[in-house]
Design a protein around this motif. Structure first.
Motif, mmCIF file in Angstrom:
data_model
loop_
_atom_site.group_PDB
_atom_site.id
_atom_site.type_symbol
_atom_site.label_atom_id
_atom_site.label_comp_id
_atom_site.label_asym_id
_atom_site.label_seq_id
_atom_site.Cartn_x
_atom_site.Cartn_y
_atom_site.Cartn_z
ATOM 1 N N ARG A 215 0.779 -1.017 0.044
ATOM 2 C CA ARG A 215 0.115 0.136 -0.026
ATOM 3 C C ARG A 215 0.702 1.343 -0.100
ATOM 4 O O ARG A 215 0.514 1.995 -0.616
ATOM 5 C CB ARG A 215 -0.846 0.121 0.871
ATOM 6 N N GLU A 216 1.722 1.341 1.174
ATOM 7 C CA GLU A 216 2.448 2.741 1.216
ATOM 8 C C GLU A 216 3.496 2.482 -0.367
ATOM 9 O O GLU A 216 4.418 4.037 -0.928
ATOM 10 C CB GLU A 216 4.174 2.916 2.064
ATOM 11 N N MET A 217 4.033 1.554 -1.063
ATOM 12 C CA MET A 217 4.464 1.496 -2.288
ATOM 13 C C MET A 217 4.140 2.202 -2.728
ATOM 14 O O MET A 217 4.401 3.243 -4.400
ATOM 15 C CB MET A 217 5.148 -0.035 -2.515
ATOM 16 N N PHE A 218 3.204 1.952 -3.259
ATOM 17 C CA PHE A 218 1.574 2.129 -4.426
ATOM 18 C C PHE A 218 1.682 3.613 -4.140
ATOM 19 O O PHE A 218 1.250 5.351 -5.633
ATOM 20 C CB PHE A 218 0.668 1.596 -4.481
ATOM 21 N N ALA A 219 1.740 4.043 -2.442
ATOM 22 C CA ALA A 219 1.501 5.216 -2.139
ATOM 23 C C ALA A 219 2.817 6.445 -3.210
ATOM 24 O O ALA A 219 2.296 7.649 -2.515
ATOM 25 C CB ALA A 219 1.390 5.787 -0.554
ATOM 26 N N ALA A 220 3.592 5.484 -2.239
ATOM 27 C CA ALA A 220 4.909 6.773 -3.467
ATOM 28 C C ALA A 220 4.990 6.697 -4.808
ATOM 29 O O ALA A 220 5.381 8.438 -5.199
ATOM 30 C CB ALA A 220 6.060 5.896 -2.832
ATOM 31 N N VAL A 221 4.358 5.748 -5.409
ATOM 32 C CA VAL A 221 4.310 6.048 -7.233
ATOM 33 C C VAL A 221 2.670 7.239 -7.062
ATOM 34 O O VAL A 221 3.468 7.873 -7.903
ATOM 35 C CB VAL A 221 4.520 4.434 -7.287
ATOM 36 N N ASP A 222 2.113 7.013 -6.145
ATOM 37 C CA ASP A 222 0.304 8.138 -6.620
ATOM 38 C C ASP A 222 1.486 9.048 -6.631
ATOM 39 O O ASP A 222 1.049 9.878 -7.366
ATOM 40 C CB ASP A 222 -0.821 8.025 -5.311
ATOM 41 N N HIS A 223 2.755 9.439 -5.520
ATOM 42 C CA HIS A 223 3.166 11.134 -5.484
ATOM 43 C C HIS A 223 2.972 12.025 -6.006
ATOM 44 O O HIS A 223 3.796 12.738 -6.109
ATOM 45 C CB HIS A 223 3.396 11.076 -3.462
ATOM 46 N N ILE A 224 4.851 10.599 -7.055
ATOM 47 C CA ILE A 224 5.127 11.543 -7.853
ATOM 48 C C ILE A 224 4.148 11.317 -9.373
ATOM 49 O O ILE A 224 5.131 11.789 -10.521
ATOM 50 C CB ILE A 224 6.153 10.613 -8.274
ATOM 51 N N THR A 225 3.383 10.903 -9.644
ATOM 52 C CA THR A 225 2.369 10.627 -10.791
ATOM 53 C C THR A 225 2.765 11.882 -11.250
ATOM 54 O O THR A 225 1.220 12.640 -10.564
ATOM 55 C CB THR A 225 1.598 9.723 -10.721
ATOM 56 N N GLY A 226 2.261 12.610 -13.093
ATOM 57 C CA GLY A 226 2.435 13.430 -13.012
ATOM 58 C C GLY A 226 3.023 14.779 -13.370
ATOM 59 O O GLY A 226 2.720 15.652 -13.017
#
Length: 296
Positions: A215-226
């Motif tokens: 879950r936290e890995m995907f949260a990190a990805v979401d933060h940099i997306t776009g």
């Protein structure tokens, strides 16, 4: 359509998926009996380390389910070129399977502390991140972290679906999240994506990680997306087109959106995801050295 597929999958797989945590938990603790750990509970060979001396620090950040050992080839080679190589360990990884330290907040805090410590003794600090380490490097500079530049090695911009069946990885995770508690352990079923393995060369991967870590890995990805156009510093990115772990096309698209003037893309067609230990790692070392020297 996605919602329908998730609903059908939930109904068909509900019973076996519900039993999955008990199965993986038993396997994880059975394996734990053979794992050697230091006094702090860190798996032998997965500890942070520092090599070399110099006014420029390369702060190296490993990826998800990995450890500092992934840089055991690159760090000595870069240290020989005059860099201080600090290879940090992200909290949770290398620890016992039930560690409570898996969180984006703890990874950010650890990285921030390492950058601050490097700043105290270095003229320049560069981040060298592999896989999710690259995600966290981008996250750091997007949060205002002051470093001279970042090197992104097969960075996690998006998880690849090449080894995922029926549904993309994110959707499989969303399904599991509905059925399992945060502490439930997920077993890594895939082999290491490396095309030139050497006997005895081991990145000390974690085979069992809790749901919360994903879950936290995907949260990190979401933060940099776009947000590529907001990255404020020089970027060297290395991608492996045959990567089975991260989506190399998504990484290349992110690179194209970078607005910084100094950026360089290195394509490594003969390597797998674990580029720091795979074919082309020497070329990568040379590219890092040249890129940093141009900045200096």
């Amino acid at each position: 359509m996605t919602t329908l597929l998730l609903t059908i999958a939930s109904l068909v797989l509900a019973a076996p998926l519900a039993l999955y945590p008990a199965y993986t938990g038993a396997r994880a603790w059975s394996r734990e009996r053979s794992v050697v750990r230091d006094a702090a509970g860190i798996r032998a060979g997965a500890q942070a380390f520092t090599l070399g001396e110099g006014e420029v620090t390369l702060l190296m950040v490993h990826g998800f389910a990995s450890s500092p050992a992934v840089f055991q080839r690159m760090a000595p080679a870069l240290a020989e070129r005059g860099y201080r190589c600090r290879v940090m360990r992200l909290p949770g990884f290398g620890e016992w399977p039930g560690s409570p330290n898996f969180s984006l907040a703890s990874w950010r805090a650890a990285l921030d502390a390492e950058v601050q410590a490097a700043r105290a003794s270095s003229r320049e600090v560069w981040l060298v991140g592999h896989s999710m380490g690259g995600t966290l490097a981008l996250d750091h500079v997007l949060r205002g972290g002051a470093v001279e530049g970042v090197v992104l090695v097969t960075p996690l911009i998006q998880v690849s679906d090449k080894r995922s069946i029926l549904l993309p990885p994110r959707q499989w995770f969303d399904l599991g999240q509905r059925l399992w508690p945060e502490a439930a352990l997920i077993e890594t079923a895939f082999p290491v994506d490396i095309h030139d393995p050497l006997p005895g060369l081991d990145e000390k991967r974690d085979l069992y990680l809790p749901v919360v870590a994903y879950r936290e890995m995907f949260a990190a990805v979401d933060h940099i997306t776009g947000r590529a156009d907001a990255v404020p510093c020089p970027v060297l990115m290395a991608v492996a087109p045959r990567d089975l772990v991260v989506d190399s096309l998504a990484a290349t698209a992110y690179f194209a959106d970078l607005a910084v003037e100094q950026k360089e893309l290195l394509v490594m067609p003969e390597s797998g995801h674990v580029l720091p230990m795979d074919r082309g790692w020497r070329e990568l070392v040379g590219a890092v050295d040249s890129f940093v020297q141009r900045r200096e």
